[in-house]
Motif scaffolding. Structure first.
Motif, short mmCIF file in Angstrom:
data_model
loop_
_atom_site.label_atom_id
_atom_site.label_comp_id
_atom_site.label_asym_id
_atom_site.label_seq_id
_atom_site.Cartn_x
_atom_site.Cartn_y
_atom_site.Cartn_z
N GLN A 187 0.97 -1.25 -0.17
CA GLN A 187 -0.05 0.68 0.24
C GLN A 187 1.17 1.03 0.11
O GLN A 187 1.50 1.57 0.42
N ALA A 188 1.18 2.00 -1.42
CA ALA A 188 1.95 3.34 -0.46
C ALA A 188 0.22 4.42 -0.19
O ALA A 188 -0.80 4.17 -0.70
N PRO A 189 1.01 5.75 -0.27
CA PRO A 189 -0.06 6.78 0.28
C PRO A 189 -0.67 6.73 -0.54
O PRO A 189 -0.62 7.27 -1.65
N GLY A 190 -2.22 6.86 -0.26
CA GLY A 190 -3.11 7.80 -1.09
C GLY A 190 -4.05 6.75 -1.91
O GLY A 190 -4.55 6.52 -2.67
N SER B 116 8.08 1.71 -4.32
CA SER B 116 7.66 1.72 -2.96
C SER B 116 6.01 1.89 -2.14
O SER B 116 5.47 2.27 -2.91
N ALA B 117 6.42 1.12 -0.85
CA ALA B 117 5.18 1.35 -0.53
C ALA B 117 5.51 0.44 0.68
O ALA B 117 6.84 0.08 0.83
N GLN C 117 8.34 -1.29 5.77
CA GLN C 117 8.16 -0.13 4.68
C GLN C 117 9.03 -0.19 3.27
O GLN C 117 11.00 -1.09 3.58
N VAL C 118 9.36 -0.11 2.52
CA VAL C 118 10.04 -0.45 1.17
C VAL C 118 10.04 0.77 0.71
O VAL C 118 8.97 1.55 -0.22
N THR C 119 11.03 1.31 0.11
CA THR C 119 11.56 3.15 -0.85
C THR C 119 12.84 2.91 -1.04
O THR C 119 13.35 1.66 -1.26
#
Length: 126
Positions: free
Chosen positions: A39-42, A92-93, A121-123
């Motif tokens: 899940q990514a922001p938004g 990224s998520a 978290q994965v960036t």
């Protein structure tokens, strides 16, 4: 109560690799399906991959088209893994491990899973 706990997230550059782990409090054999979501922001939580651990579909895996050929899901006695190669910024998520004891054909739907981890978290930077 089944507890799932993810680890292995971090920050990498484009093209890099990460291996996520999900430790289960029970033998993974007793969870018919184990999946990874992100899940990514938004954005909505989306299914990334699933592995069926037992029964007629035991060992079968499915992947979202966006990760096919780059990600590999696997499992052993108490863990599920997600090997992520050739990472892209769009990967990224927050990644979540999910498990259930039913064979739901809609593996990519979050509602198909009863048990969830807290996420890791994965960036991926460009």
């Amino acid at each position: 109560q089944v507890i799932l706990e993810e680890s292995g997230g971090g920050s990498v550059q484009t093209g890099g690799s990460l291996r996520l782990s999900c430790e289960s409090s029970i033998l993974t054999y007793y969870l018919t399906s184990l999946a990874w979501f992100r899940q990514a922001p938004g954005k909505e939580r989306e299914g990334v991959a699933v592995i069926y651990t037992s029964g007629i579909r035991g060992g079968t895996t499915f992947y979202d088209d966006s990760v096919k050929g780059r990600f590999t899901i696997s499992r052993d006695t108490n863990f599920a893994y997600l090997q992520m190669n050739s990472l892209k910024p769009e990967d990224s998520a927050t990644y979540y491990c999910a498990g259930d004891q039913s064979l739901d054909p809609t593996w990519y739907s979050a509602g198909s899973y009863k048990y969830w981890g807290q996420g890791t978290q994965v960036t991926v930077s460009s």
